[in-house]
Write a protein that holds these residues in place. Structure first.
Motif, PDB file in Angstrom:
ATOM      1  N   GLY A 141       0.724  -1.113  -0.094  1.00 34.27           N
ATOM      2  CA  GLY A 141      -0.017   0.049  -0.074  1.00 34.27           C
ATOM      3  C   GLY A 141       0.781   1.296   0.038  1.00 34.27           C
ATOM      4  N   THR A 142       1.954   1.113  -0.532  1.00 32.08           N
ATOM      5  CA  THR A 142       2.846   2.371  -0.736  1.00 32.08           C
ATOM      6  C   THR A 142       3.299   2.410  -2.262  1.00 32.08           C
ATOM      7  OG1 THR A 142       5.064   1.255  -0.208  1.00 32.08           O
ATOM      8  CG2 THR A 142       3.667   2.238   1.546  1.00 32.08           C
ATOM      9  N   LEU A 143       3.379   3.726  -2.592  1.00 33.42           N
ATOM     10  CA  LEU A 143       3.647   3.981  -4.125  1.00 33.42           C
ATOM     11  C   LEU A 143       5.148   4.050  -4.344  1.00 33.42           C
ATOM     12  CD1 LEU A 143       2.262   4.980  -6.957  1.00 33.42           C
ATOM     13  CD2 LEU A 143       2.686   7.300  -6.197  1.00 33.42           C
ATOM     14  N   GLY A 144       6.053   4.348  -3.288  1.00 35.51           N
ATOM     15  CA  GLY A 144       7.391   4.420  -3.389  1.00 35.51           C
ATOM     16  C   GLY A 144       7.817   5.640  -4.234  1.00 35.51           C
ATOM     17  N   SER A 145       9.220   5.627  -4.754  1.00 38.23           N
ATOM     18  CA  SER A 145       9.686   6.742  -5.241  1.00 38.23           C
ATOM     19  C   SER A 145      10.363   6.699  -6.551  1.00 38.23           C
ATOM     20  CB  SER A 145      10.841   7.147  -3.994  1.00 38.23           C
ATOM     21  OG  SER A 145      12.020   7.815  -4.729  1.00 38.23           O
ATOM     22  N   GLY A 146      11.428   7.173  -7.032  1.00 33.44           N
ATOM     23  CA  GLY A 146      11.940   7.153  -8.443  1.00 33.44           C
ATOM     24  C   GLY A 146      11.158   7.570  -9.208  1.00 33.44           C
ATOM     25  N   ASN A 147      10.829   6.297 -10.486  1.00 31.97           N
ATOM     26  CA  ASN A 147      10.088   6.822 -11.673  1.00 31.97           C
ATOM     27  C   ASN A 147       8.593   6.273 -11.452  1.00 31.97           C
ATOM     28  OD1 ASN A 147      10.604   4.159 -11.686  1.00 31.97           O
ATOM     29  ND2 ASN A 147      11.294   4.039 -13.859  1.00 31.97           N
ATOM     30  N   HIS A 148       8.274   5.795 -10.252  1.00 29.43           N
ATOM     31  CA  HIS A 148       7.083   5.308  -9.831  1.00 29.43           C
ATOM     32  C   HIS A 148       6.041   6.860  -9.613  1.00 29.43           C
ATOM     33  CE1 HIS A 148       8.920   1.496  -8.153  1.00 29.43           C
ATOM     34  NE2 HIS A 148       8.630   1.483  -9.510  1.00 29.43           N
ATOM     35  N   PHE A 149       4.776   6.383  -9.929  1.00 33.16           N
ATOM     36  CA  PHE A 149       3.964   7.808  -9.931  1.00 33.16           C
ATOM     37  C   PHE A 149       2.418   7.066 -10.009  1.00 33.16           C
ATOM     38  CE2 PHE A 149       4.416   6.811 -14.640  1.00 33.16           C
ATOM     39  CZ  PHE A 149       3.199   6.859 -14.899  1.00 33.16           C
ATOM     40  N   LEU A 150       1.638   8.074  -9.773  1.00 37.17           N
ATOM     41  CA  LEU A 150      -0.007   7.962  -9.955  1.00 37.17           C
ATOM     42  C   LEU A 150      -0.396   9.175 -10.526  1.00 37.17           C
ATOM     43  CD1 LEU A 150      -2.325   6.664  -7.353  1.00 37.17           C
ATOM     44  CD2 LEU A 150      -2.875   8.736  -8.677  1.00 37.17           C
ATOM     45  N   GLU A 151      -0.998   9.017 -11.951  1.00 44.59           N
ATOM     46  CA  GLU A 151      -1.257  10.183 -12.618  1.00 44.59           C
ATOM     47  C   GLU A 151      -2.880  10.351 -13.073  1.00 44.59           C
ATOM     48  OE1 GLU A 151       2.073  11.704 -15.558  1.00 44.59           O
ATOM     49  OE2 GLU A 151       0.255  10.745 -16.955  1.00 44.59           O
ATOM     50  N   ILE A 152      -3.200  11.396 -12.954  1.00 48.52           N
ATOM     51  CA  ILE A 152      -4.775  11.763 -13.492  1.00 48.52           C
ATOM     52  C   ILE A 152      -4.622  12.164 -14.841  1.00 48.52           C
ATOM     53  CG2 ILE A 152      -7.006  12.928 -13.113  1.00 48.52           C
ATOM     54  CD1 ILE A 152      -6.095  13.588 -10.429  1.00 48.52           C
ATOM     55  N   GLN A 153      -5.060  11.381 -15.823  1.00 49.73           N
ATOM     56  CA  GLN A 153      -5.021  11.981 -17.214  1.00 49.73           C
ATOM     57  C   GLN A 153      -6.179  12.339 -18.129  1.00 49.73           C
ATOM     58  OE1 GLN A 153      -3.472   7.778 -18.364  1.00 49.73           O
ATOM     59  NE2 GLN A 153      -1.330   8.581 -17.951  1.00 49.73           N
ATOM     60  N   ALA A 154      -6.109  12.822 -19.151  1.00 50.65           N
ATOM     61  CA  ALA A 154      -7.455  13.000 -19.943  1.00 50.65           C
ATOM     62  C   ALA A 154      -7.089  12.300 -21.336  1.00 50.65           C
ATOM     63  CB  ALA A 154      -7.676  14.387 -20.411  1.00 50.65           C
ATOM     64  N   VAL A 155      -7.883  11.527 -21.869  1.00 55.97           N
ATOM     65  CA  VAL A 155      -7.701  10.717 -23.077  1.00 55.97           C
ATOM     66  C   VAL A 155      -7.764  11.879 -24.298  1.00 55.97           C
ATOM     67  CG1 VAL A 155      -8.746   9.197 -24.884  1.00 55.97           C
ATOM     68  CG2 VAL A 155      -8.937   8.762 -22.448  1.00 55.97           C
ATOM     69  N   ASP A 156      -6.823  12.033 -24.891  1.00 59.36           N
ATOM     70  CA  ASP A 156      -6.830  13.233 -25.902  1.00 59.36           C
ATOM     71  C   ASP A 156      -6.739  12.612 -27.559  1.00 59.36           C
ATOM     72  OD1 ASP A 156      -4.292  12.682 -26.296  1.00 59.36           O
ATOM     73  OD2 ASP A 156      -3.698  14.855 -26.028  1.00 59.36           O
ATOM     74  N   ALA A 157      -6.632  11.399 -27.509  1.00 57.68           N
ATOM     75  CA  ALA A 157      -6.584  10.766 -28.899  1.00 57.68           C
ATOM     76  C   ALA A 157      -7.090   9.626 -28.961  1.00 57.68           C
ATOM     77  CB  ALA A 157      -5.241  10.947 -29.855  1.00 57.68           C
ATOM     78  N   ILE A 158      -7.971   9.136 -29.925  1.00 59.73           N
ATOM     79  CA  ILE A 158      -8.463   7.615 -30.115  1.00 59.73           C
ATOM     80  C   ILE A 158      -7.836   7.427 -31.686  1.00 59.73           C
ATOM     81  CG2 ILE A 158     -10.491   6.270 -30.516  1.00 59.73           C
ATOM     82  CD1 ILE A 158     -10.280   7.206 -27.874  1.00 59.73           C
ATOM     83  N   TYR A 159      -7.257   6.245 -31.466  1.00 56.36           N
ATOM     84  CA  TYR A 159      -6.697   5.860 -32.908  1.00 56.36           C
ATOM     85  C   TYR A 159      -7.317   4.593 -33.605  1.00 56.36           C
ATOM     86  CZ  TYR A 159      -2.424   8.325 -30.935  1.00 56.36           C
ATOM     87  OH  TYR A 159      -1.769   9.256 -30.595  1.00 56.36           O
ATOM     88  N   ASP A 160      -7.932   3.793 -32.820  1.00 52.88           N
ATOM     89  CA  ASP A 160      -8.743   2.558 -32.932  1.00 52.88           C
ATOM     90  C   ASP A 160     -10.173   2.881 -32.528  1.00 52.88           C
ATOM     91  OD1 ASP A 160      -9.902   0.088 -33.354  1.00 52.88           O
ATOM     92  OD2 ASP A 160      -7.855  -0.754 -33.754  1.00 52.88           O
ATOM     93  N   PRO A 161     -11.353   3.292 -33.015  1.00 56.95           N
ATOM     94  CA  PRO A 161     -12.287   3.465 -32.361  1.00 56.95           C
ATOM     95  C   PRO A 161     -13.019   2.324 -31.908  1.00 56.95           C
ATOM     96  CG  PRO A 161     -12.350   4.731 -34.431  1.00 56.95           C
ATOM     97  CD  PRO A 161     -10.939   3.847 -34.523  1.00 56.95           C
ATOM     98  N   GLU A 162     -12.866   1.162 -32.586  1.00 53.41           N
ATOM     99  CA  GLU A 162     -13.618   0.002 -32.085  1.00 53.41           C
ATOM    100  C   GLU A 162     -12.788  -0.562 -30.852  1.00 53.41           C
ATOM    101  OE1 GLU A 162     -16.296  -1.067 -32.596  1.00 53.41           O
ATOM    102  OE2 GLU A 162     -16.121  -2.930 -31.791  1.00 53.41           O
ATOM    103  N   LYS A 163     -11.679  -0.764 -30.860  1.00 50.85           N
ATOM    104  CA  LYS A 163     -11.173  -1.192 -29.639  1.00 50.85           C
ATOM    105  C   LYS A 163     -11.219  -0.174 -28.453  1.00 50.85           C
ATOM    106  CE  LYS A 163      -7.287  -3.792 -32.050  1.00 50.85           C
ATOM    107  NZ  LYS A 163      -7.589  -5.297 -31.860  1.00 50.85           N
TER     108      LYS A 163
END
Lengths: 142, 481
Positions: free
Chosen positions: B195-217
């Motif tokens: 139950g810990t995230l740690g450090s270095g390149n570990h992260f938790l990120e909120i994102q927004a979908v900004d491109a769809i390449y394969d609409p069906e998938k």
């Protein structure tokens, strides 16, 4: 430790952390390596009353001994929440060392961990005499 | 040894077999990526891996390859079960370091005002950074149950839903986990870090979908443009680090009873014959760490959901947070692959590489049988992340594998030097990305310029037919150690 000359330098490595450690004697090299690891992880540590503990360690050769030695110090921090403040190397050979470690409990109020080190690796590990002392190169996984 | 890769086509480079190499090396890269790859020692590491006993096909490198320790990061190698080896260095210290992506019903423009508050709340609720302690305290027997049950342990404790399990590689629990092979130290290091995230390149990120390449998938993955998603990148913490450390030391000494039948080019490549008891014990311990990591990400997902609900004052139905998938990118697994035209069980090492099984693969759950496995590729703090879907080419060319991220291009010291005098969090905020990090040092080390251009990395993966692009996300808010 306060007043101690910095005895390691950072070398380039794309993903991880590579350092070169020096010392006039093999004892100094191992002491410096242990203290450098703490300095990289915690920066300056406040001087608090320490508790001593003895460590006896064997390796296949000096590079193996170095990796195991750094692994011990790392484990003390990550597994037992103990910060190594000072080190005395009481005896050292190619395959063995005896040391006294002086530690304080890890306290989030006084210690800020700057860099998480997962392990000291064997990759390109070097421990060798130089013209005027000893030198080691170690890559840490971070 | 100077390694000169030979261009095969626009996305593949061959390292011819020379010296002690048992197979050639194969690097997936375009002209620009190969230039940066040649600047560090990663190609030598590809050649080193090619010398290990029982390796089949090629010693492979994904386009995000960079210099690691032992195996290159971005390395994939498969070994025969009877003549081959397993190498803890081919998995890495952070066993089952991996990613999970959660989708929501929210649109980015709906939570724009609350974003700062949300990122801060996540930073408070998710133990982040080195030495951070989890509110979960495990007894020894509970820790052993985590090591065997993985994500299911977390679900049974109320973290998430049973339906999450089919959306996790291996259903969140690798077979063969055996806590009796673990050292006391591994148990000790793992005790307070679930139950810990740690450090270095570990992260938790909120994102927004900004491109769809394969609409069906994308439709089948429940992804739509403007949607809020959450990406988690972490692993097995000190528990996995100690297991790798323990077995590397044991293999260095005992694996071949003091006599190596081959020259080990790098001590970090210490290994054991897959047929040996030592290999069996390593794989059993590695599975324990893998399962711990899946439980870890499951718990972090739950706390993320709680934080969203509380901060935004919305109902679970309004939030609609669902797990899309969870993949590991540091692991060794016994899988069926074609070797010399025959279906053969091999031990695939993926060190900084993601499994990318194509549509119809028997190990995929029903929900992803027609789409292929979701492949999650995180960018760095300032750039995009991608969702891909495994494609048939991965089984033919890369033992069912794909890349795992952008891949570093600057060392941490170079990055810190380049970031000197700059406020990286301010620069990111100017781009609309809110960042909370324990230390400014981490931000500098992980600054966007330290990484390769992720769009090139995923374009190579797609051109090589290892996976197809489905959607792209841009970062809105990040917490880091």
């Amino acid at each position: 430790m306060a007043g101690r000359r910095k005895c390691f330098t950072f070398l380039d490595h794309t993903a991880d952390l590579r350092i070169r450690i020096t010392g006039p004697t093999l004892e100094d090299l191992f002491r410096n390596a242990g203290l450098s690891l703490m300095e990289i992880m915690l920066g300056k540590r406040p001087r608090l009353k320490t508790s001593p503990q003895h460590l006896s360690l064997s390796g296949d050769d000096l590079p193996d001994l170095m990796v195991r030695w750094l692994g011990e110090i790392l484990y003390l921090l990550d597994g037992e929440n103990k910060v190594v403040m000072d080190i005395e190397i009481n005896a050292i050979s190619e395959m063995h060392l005896d040391a006294a470690l002086h530690t304080v409990p890890l306290d989030p109020r006084t210690h800020q961990v700057i860099t998480e080190i997962k392990a000291a690796t064997y990759h390109q590990i070097q421990v060798a005499p130089t013209g005027n002392g000893w030198q080691a190169t170690v890559i840490f996984d971070i | 040894m100077d390694i000169s890769p030979e261009k095969i086509d626009n996305c593949r480079w061959l390292i011819p077999r020379t010296g002690a190499m048992r197979v050639p090396g194969l690097v997936f890269a375009n002209d620009e990526l190969i230039r940066s790859i040649r600047q560090d020692q990663s190609l030598q590491q590809v050649a080193n891996v090619a010398t290990l006993p029982g390796i089949v096909g090629y010693s492979l490198a994904m386009p995000d390859i960079h210099w690691g320790y032992g195996f290159p990061i971005g390395g994939v190698a498969a070994f025969e079960l009877d003549k081959g080896i397993v190498s803890p260095g081919g998995v890495g210290y952070d066993i089952n370091c991996g990613c999970r992506l959660m989708t929501t019903r929210l649109r980015a423009d709906e939570i724009h005002r609350e974003m700062k508050e949300l990122v801060l709340a996540l930073f408070r609720n998710i133990p982040t950074g080195v030495g951070s302690r989890s509110p979960i305290r495990l007894s020894r027997s509970e820790q052993e149950r985590v090591a065997v049950m993985g994500a299911e342990w977390a679900v049974k404790r109320g973290f998430g839903m049973p339906r999450d399990l089919e959306r996790i590689e291996d259903h969140g629990a690798m077979e063969g986990a055996d806590p009796s092979v673990l050292s006391e130290r591994a148990i000790q290091r793992g005790r307070g870090q679930l139950g810990t995230l740690g450090s270095g390149n570990h992260f938790l990120e909120i994102q927004a979908v900004d491109a769809i390449y394969d609409p069906e998938k994308a439709r089948q993955f429940h992804l739509f443009e403007g949607q809020v998603t959450v990406f988690i990148h972490t692993g097995s913490r000190g528990f996995g680090h100690q297991i790798c450390d323990d077995f590397l030391k044991e293999m260095g000494r005992n694996a071949f009873k003091g006599e190596l039948p081959f020259e080990l080019p790098d001590r970090q490549l210490a290994c054991a014959p897959l047929s040996s008891d030592l290999a069996r014990r390593y794989l059993a311990a590695m599975a324990c760490a893998g399962n711990y990591a899946w439980a870890n990400r499951q718990i972090l997902m739950h706390w993320t959901m709680e934080t969203f609900l509380k901060t935004l004052s919305i109902t679970p139905e309004e939030l609609g947070m669902n797990l899309l998938y969870d993949v590991c990118h540091n692991i060794a697994k016994k899988e069926m692959h074609q070797v010399s035209g025959e279906g053969t069980m091999v031990c695939v090492h993926r060190k900084g590489a993601t499994r990318a099984f194509p549509p119809g693969h028997p190990l995929l759950p029903e929900i992803y049988q027609t789409t292929g496995q979701p492949v999650l590729i995180p960018g760095d703090m300032g750039t995009h992340s991608y969702v891909l879907a495994g494609a048939a080419g991965s089984m033919e060319r890369s033992f069912g594998s794909s890349c795992h991220g952008a891949g570093r291009v600057l060392s941490r010291t170079q990055a810190v030097k380049k970031a000197k005098g700059r406020a990286i969090n301010r620069e990111l905020e100017d781009k609309g990305i809110i960042v909370h990090s324990r230390g400014k040092h981490t931000l500098k080390e992980e600054m966007p310029e330290a990484y390769k251009d992720i769009s090139q990395v995923v374009d190579v993966v797609e051109a090589a037919k290892l996976a197809v692009k489905v959607a792209r996300m841009r970062p809105l808010g990040v917490i880091k150690g």
